[in-house]
Design an enzyme around this catalytic site. Structure first.
Site, PDB file in Angstrom:
ATOM      1  N   ASP A  52       0.853  -1.240  -0.047  1.00  0.00           N
ATOM      2  CA  ASP A  52      -0.093   0.123  -0.206  1.00  0.00           C
ATOM      3  C   ASP A  52       0.900   1.211   0.003  1.00  0.00           C
ATOM      4  O   ASP A  52       0.611   2.322  -0.568  1.00  0.00           O
ATOM      5  CB  ASP A  52      -0.947   0.199   1.301  1.00  0.00           C
ATOM      6  CG  ASP A  52      -1.995  -1.166   1.229  1.00  0.00           C
ATOM      7  OD1 ASP A  52      -2.094  -1.963   0.169  1.00  0.00           O
ATOM      8  OD2 ASP A  52      -2.863  -1.194   2.084  1.00  0.00           O
ATOM      9  N   ASP A  56       0.847   4.323  -2.774  1.00  0.00           N
ATOM     10  CA  ASP A  56       0.517   5.707  -2.231  1.00  0.00           C
ATOM     11  C   ASP A  56       1.592   6.467  -2.716  1.00  0.00           C
ATOM     12  O   ASP A  56       1.406   7.666  -3.088  1.00  0.00           O
ATOM     13  CB  ASP A  56       0.478   5.745  -0.651  1.00  0.00           C
ATOM     14  CG  ASP A  56      -0.837   5.244  -0.322  1.00  0.00           C
ATOM     15  OD1 ASP A  56      -1.937   5.006  -1.126  1.00  0.00           O
ATOM     16  OD2 ASP A  56      -0.941   4.765   0.880  1.00  0.00           O
ATOM     17  N   LYS A 139     -27.781 -14.520  -9.958  1.00  0.00           N
ATOM     18  CA  LYS A 139     -28.422 -13.113 -10.086  1.00  0.00           C
ATOM     19  C   LYS A 139     -28.140 -12.164  -8.618  1.00  0.00           C
ATOM     20  O   LYS A 139     -28.510 -12.773  -7.666  1.00  0.00           O
ATOM     21  CB  LYS A 139     -30.069 -13.395 -10.085  1.00  0.00           C
ATOM     22  CG  LYS A 139     -30.980 -12.370 -10.399  1.00  0.00           C
ATOM     23  CD  LYS A 139     -32.282 -12.634 -10.658  1.00  0.00           C
ATOM     24  CE  LYS A 139     -33.074 -11.409 -10.970  1.00  0.00           C
ATOM     25  NZ  LYS A 139     -33.199 -10.111  -9.718  1.00  0.00           N
ATOM     26  N   ARG A 160     -29.965   2.465 -13.620  1.00  0.00           N
ATOM     27  CA  ARG A 160     -31.264   1.941 -14.572  1.00  0.00           C
ATOM     28  C   ARG A 160     -32.277   2.687 -14.554  1.00  0.00           C
ATOM     29  O   ARG A 160     -33.101   3.072 -15.847  1.00  0.00           O
ATOM     30  CB  ARG A 160     -31.730   0.628 -13.863  1.00  0.00           C
ATOM     31  CG  ARG A 160     -32.858   0.151 -14.710  1.00  0.00           C
ATOM     32  CD  ARG A 160     -33.151  -1.409 -14.426  1.00  0.00           C
ATOM     33  NE  ARG A 160     -34.095  -2.185 -15.257  1.00  0.00           N
ATOM     34  CZ  ARG A 160     -35.345  -2.086 -14.997  1.00  0.00           C
ATOM     35  NH1 ARG A 160     -35.754  -1.241 -13.889  1.00  0.00           N
ATOM     36  NH2 ARG A 160     -36.132  -2.422 -15.838  1.00  0.00           N
ATOM     37  N   GLU A 198     -23.960  -4.767 -12.265  1.00  0.00           N
ATOM     38  CA  GLU A 198     -24.779  -4.739 -11.087  1.00  0.00           C
ATOM     39  C   GLU A 198     -23.587  -4.020 -10.080  1.00  0.00           C
ATOM     40  O   GLU A 198     -22.574  -4.263 -10.141  1.00  0.00           O
ATOM     41  CB  GLU A 198     -25.331  -5.921 -10.561  1.00  0.00           C
ATOM     42  CG  GLU A 198     -26.429  -5.875  -9.602  1.00  0.00           C
ATOM     43  CD  GLU A 198     -27.702  -6.114 -10.137  1.00  0.00           C
ATOM     44  OE1 GLU A 198     -27.792  -5.453 -11.440  1.00  0.00           O
ATOM     45  OE2 GLU A 198     -28.579  -6.045  -9.425  1.00  0.00           O
ATOM     46  N   CYS A 435     -53.213  -9.275  31.635  1.00  0.00           N
ATOM     47  CA  CYS A 435     -52.639  -8.434  30.735  1.00  0.00           C
ATOM     48  C   CYS A 435     -51.348  -7.881  31.261  1.00  0.00           C
ATOM     49  O   CYS A 435     -51.273  -7.433  32.321  1.00  0.00           O
ATOM     50  CB  CYS A 435     -53.692  -7.244  30.661  1.00  0.00           C
ATOM     51  SG  CYS A 435     -52.987  -5.895  29.466  1.00  0.00           S
ATOM     52  N   CYS A 458     -56.637   0.511  30.605  1.00  0.00           N
ATOM     53  CA  CYS A 458     -55.087  -0.112  30.191  1.00  0.00           C
ATOM     54  C   CYS A 458     -54.107   0.668  29.560  1.00  0.00           C
ATOM     55  O   CYS A 458     -54.655   1.180  28.289  1.00  0.00           O
ATOM     56  CB  CYS A 458     -55.488  -1.382  29.386  1.00  0.00           C
ATOM     57  SG  CYS A 458     -53.797  -2.148  29.020  1.00  0.00           S
TER      58      CYS A 458
HETATM   59  S1  IVH Z   1     -28.716 -10.123 -17.500  1.00  0.00           S
HETATM   60  C1  IVH Z   1     -31.560  -8.183 -20.807  1.00  0.00           C
HETATM   61  N1  IVH Z   1     -27.493 -11.269 -15.317  1.00  0.00           N
HETATM   62  O1  IVH Z   1     -31.781  -8.361 -12.367  1.00  0.00           O
HETATM   63  C2  IVH Z   1     -31.325  -8.145 -19.388  1.00  0.00           C
HETATM   64  N2  IVH Z   1     -28.970  -9.490 -15.133  1.00  0.00           N
HETATM   65  O2  IVH Z   1     -34.522  -8.712 -11.845  1.00  0.00           O
HETATM   66  C3  IVH Z   1     -29.954  -8.906 -19.146  1.00  0.00           C
HETATM   67  N3  IVH Z   1     -29.593  -8.729 -12.765  1.00  0.00           N
HETATM   68  O3  IVH Z   1     -32.446  -5.582 -13.957  1.00  0.00           O
HETATM   69  C4  IVH Z   1     -29.659  -8.718 -17.691  1.00  0.00           C
HETATM   70  N4  IVH Z   1     -27.812 -10.236 -11.826  1.00  0.00           N
HETATM   71  O4  IVH Z   1     -30.208  -5.842 -13.708  1.00  0.00           O
HETATM   72  C5  IVH Z   1     -28.490 -10.065 -15.665  1.00  0.00           C
HETATM   73  N5  IVH Z   1     -26.539 -12.200 -13.604  1.00  0.00           N
HETATM   74  C6  IVH Z   1     -27.444 -11.345 -14.159  1.00  0.00           C
HETATM   75  C7  IVH Z   1     -27.958 -10.410 -13.214  1.00  0.00           C
HETATM   76  C8  IVH Z   1     -28.907  -9.508 -13.629  1.00  0.00           C
HETATM   77  C9  IVH Z   1     -28.814  -9.318 -11.353  1.00  0.00           C
HETATM   78  C10 IVH Z   1     -30.362  -7.837 -12.695  1.00  0.00           C
HETATM   79  C11 IVH Z   1     -30.655  -6.970 -13.832  1.00  0.00           C
HETATM   80  C12 IVH Z   1     -32.240  -6.933 -14.019  1.00  0.00           C
HETATM   81  C13 IVH Z   1     -32.779  -7.508 -12.770  1.00  0.00           C
HETATM   82  C14 IVH Z   1     -34.004  -8.236 -13.087  1.00  0.00           C
END
Ligand code: IVH
Length: 702
Positions: A52, A56, A139, A160, A198, A435, A458
């Site tokens: 680090d 720096d 997801k 988004r 994300e 109570c 009460c």
């Molecule tokens: S692909 C055309 N992959 O979940 C859309 N989306 O509930 C392609 N999300 O708004 C998206 N993990 O932003 C994709 N592994 C993943 C994801 C993912 C989270 C989000 C996505 C979407 C939302 C839907």
């Protein structure tokens, strides 16, 4: 980790800037590239090559050069990650193409249906064999972000938003350490690359953040997603910078590949993203055929607790990008991708105690006090046990390890007990006979699930009743929320609802976090609410047993004021629509109670004495004494139409019966229309309804 202290030594006086020699320009460029490389090694690969301190020192050298020669500064210099600015607002900007959500499936059978749908569309619109390869990844439960790179340089970033238009968060995104400011590579880049992914906070970082927040008395975040969203959408970029956000890339928006070879498949896109320096969702995999996809989904579910970030499912995307384009989108979501959502997460935790809450109506509700546990993204420490029978049927005892989930991923509920973990000393729960708030005996009527306290004095019932009185369901006194009412009760300033109207600014001034301006405002709000209240609203606020919304409305129409209602005998009450012996007795008892008579007299003295509009102005006309029901969409707002009908002497009902006088039907009426037609009830359109209002002497029109 790295401090990146911005040292401002050797800052030249205004006008003193000399020009950098070509060697200085080259050195600054090299330093910037070197710093970005170490940044990538540290934050994306988790494999630093230097300490680090060394980092720096390099960082300071670049800061010094850019300070001496401002012409060396570039928007994507590693020094731009320092994030010192404070923005006025987050401007909005349209996405170059819509950012869609994903459709969900909740089982493998539903996933198979999705695959079949693809095969069917393919049969109609594609050629050759339908796609069987899917790119699968977890997801991520964070917030979607789009970052646009022009010729390899980060240009701007958008949240988004509503999918069409997002908020510009470029400055904040620059501070996210694993976002490349300049793409890694050999210098040849797509002209425009739109990376979507994300923003998340890892679980361990989220916990540390909340500890830090707690230590300084700051906001505690409910879950990593909220914390990530709150951190990214900051105006003060130094706050964003202090939160260890990460960006994980998973799809592409519109791209102009220019001289760069375009990417034919999702799995190659992911490899390319990796080469460009992005971090990817962990464990992404190319699966051949449904069986492999299914195995991936199952494994991801099993491993859910081991992921460093919150995930709530797995996503499968058709691998072939040309096939993705052919399959296209529905109004909501892509046809080529689907999210398999995990069933509600179940966790085990210790039930430390059962507490009894006494509600406004005197109902005793048992609440499980739990050892705090993280489930479906939030920390849970309480769960309702509903009633005595629920405790018995679960056979749950204090000291038990219970199985918990969030119903619909919202309300925590106990769904079972791990009997094997029960300590020897755990005894069956005995529901209290008295109570816990006032000590009076409680009773449970035959056929009822609840134990009740019926002591009018009460303190718990009083407190809940007062909270109800001022809440939106009652007189809707702005600024008089639960906490404020509780404090006033504790200080002995509020004992009955009538006391609200003698509160002074000085009384309120004694409370926590209450300045004179707010106190004045609340006193004014009290007066205004009293002036505005209708008889129905006041009746509902009083919380008379069995008198809810529709009954209060009906009583408000049938009596001129509280006194007239108080004088009504049981015989008179029972003749009213929807009033049976139990309801009539409850209303009668309420007004026969001396303490309530005092409260009502005090309301009157203060001027809280509503007189129903309808009673004053009902003209003889075709709607007088009729029942009326609205269905479908009419031109004027529904509540306005109802108020006008009431003014004309009609009573609003909520269901079709043979006693209904008129059904007013707008566009797209539902099943009520068919039912009314069957029963031969006269059906009015809006125009005829307005005519009838006019005939009653009430002006209305579109
Ligand atoms: S692909 C055309 N992959 O979940 C859309 N989306 O509930 C392609 N999300 O708004 C998206 N993990 O932003 C994709 N592994 C993943 C994801 C993912 C989270 C989000 C996505 C979407 C939302 C839907």
């Amino acid at each position: 980790m790295k401090t990146e202290n911005n040292t401002h030594e050797n800052i030249p006086e205004h006008g003193e800037h000399d020009l950098p020699a070509p060697a200085d320009v080259a050195r600054a460029k090299k330093l910037a590239a070197e710093l970005e490389r170490h940044n990538y090694l540290y934050h994306t690969l988790d494999a630093p090559e230097i300490s680090d301190e060394e980092y720096d020192a390099l960082f300071r050298q670049l800061v010094e050069m850019e300070t001496r020669w401002p012409s060396l500064e570039t928007p994507n210099s590693p020094t731009s990650r320092v994030g010192g600015s404070v923005l006025e607002s987050l401007p909005k900007m349209p996405h170059s193409s819509r950012m869609y959500g994903l459709d969900n499936v909740f089982s493998m059978e539903e996933f198979a249906d999705f695959a079949q749908r693809i095969a069917k569309i393919w049969h109609e619109e594609g050629s050759g064999a339908s796609p069987e390869d899917f790119w699968c990844d977890p997801k991520l439960d964070g917030l979607a972000l789009e970052i646009v790179y022009l010729n390899g340089q980060l240009a701007y970033a958008l949240t988004r938003g509503d999918g069409e238009v997002g908020e510009v968060v470029t400055e904040a995104v620059r501070t996210i350490r694993n976002v490349p400011l300049t793409l890694r590579g050999n210098g040849i880049f797509p002209a425009t690359l739109t990376v979507r992914g994300e923003v998340v906070l890892f679980k361990k970082d989220f916990e540390k953040l909340n500890e830090r927040q707690a230590a300084k008395g700051g906001k505690i975040f409910a879950n990593p997603r909220n914390a990530a969203a709150g951190s990214l959408r900051q105006l003060d970029i130094s706050i964003t910078k202090s939160r260890p956000l990460r960006f994980l890339a998973y799809s592409a928006g519109p791209c102009d590949w220019g001289k760069f070879p375009p990417c034919p498949t999702q799995h190659e896109l992911m490899a390319l993203y990796k080469d460009f320096g992005f971090q990817l969702p962990p464990d992404g995999k190319l699966c051949h055929g449904l069986d492999e996809v299914e195995a991936f989904m199952r494994k991801t579910h099993e491993k859910r607790p081991d992921f460093p970030m919150e995930i709530d499912g797995a996503v499968a995307k058709v691998d072939d990008l040309a096939a993705q384009a052919i399959l296209g989108f529905t109004a909501r979501a892509p046809r080529f991708a689907i999210a398999y959502k995990f069933p509600a997460e179940e966790v085990k935790t210790l039930m430390e105690n059962i507490e009894i809450q006494v509600g406004r109506t005197g109902v005793l509700t048992p609440v499980a006090i739990l050892k705090p546990v993280f489930v479906s993204g939030v920390t849970v420490s309480h769960a309702t046990l509903h009633n005595e029978d629920e405790i018995k049927s679960l056979d749950v005892r204090v000291g038990d390890t219970v199985v918990l989930r969030r119903a619909g991923d919202v309300i925590p509920e106990i769904i079972g007990v791990d009997y094997s973990a029960r300590p020897d000393r755990a005894l069956p729960y005995k529901f209290p006979t008295h109570c816990p708030a006032c000590g009076e005996p409680v009773y449970r009527e035959a056929g009822q699930a609840y134990w009740r306290c019926d002591n009018m004095a009460c303190p718990a019932i009083r407190m809940r009743s007062l909270i109800h009185f001022t809440s939106r369901a009652g007189l809707d006194i702005q600024g008089m929320g639960e906490k404020l009412v509780a404090q006033l009760v504790e200080k002995g300033l509020l004992k009955s609802p009538a006391d609200i109207f003698i509160l002074t600014e000085k009384d309120l001034g004694q409370l926590e976090r209450m300045g004179p301006v707010l106190a004045k405002k609340i006193i004014a709000n009290i007066a205004q609410a009293a002036k505005k209240a209708s008889l129905a609203q006041l009746l509902k606020a009083l919380g008379i047993m069995h008198v809810g919304d529709s009954l209060a409305r009906m009583l408000g129409q049938n009596f001129t004021d509280l006194e007239a209602l108080a004088r009504a005998g049981i015989d008179e009450l029972i003749k009213l629509p929807d009033v049976g012996p139990e309801v009539a007795a409850s209303i009668h008892d309420f007004f026969a109670t001396p303490a309530n008579q005092v409260i009502i007299q005090r309301f009157r003295d203060y001027g809280l004495w509503p007189v129903p509009q309808a009673a004053k102005s009902v003209a003889d006309g075709p709607l007088k004494g009729k029942t009326i029901l609205f269905t479908g969409t009419i031109g004027m707002p529904r509540h306005e139409a109802q108020a006008l009908a009431e003014e004309a002497g009609a009573r609003i009902v909520s269901s079709v019966s043979k006693n209904l006088s008129y059904l007013v039907a707008g566009e797209n009426p539902g099943s009520k229309f068919a039912k009314a037609e069957k029963l031969g009830i006269p059906i009015l359109d809006e125009a005829r309804f307005i005519e009838m209002l006019n005939e009653s002497g009430i002006r209305a029109g579109k």
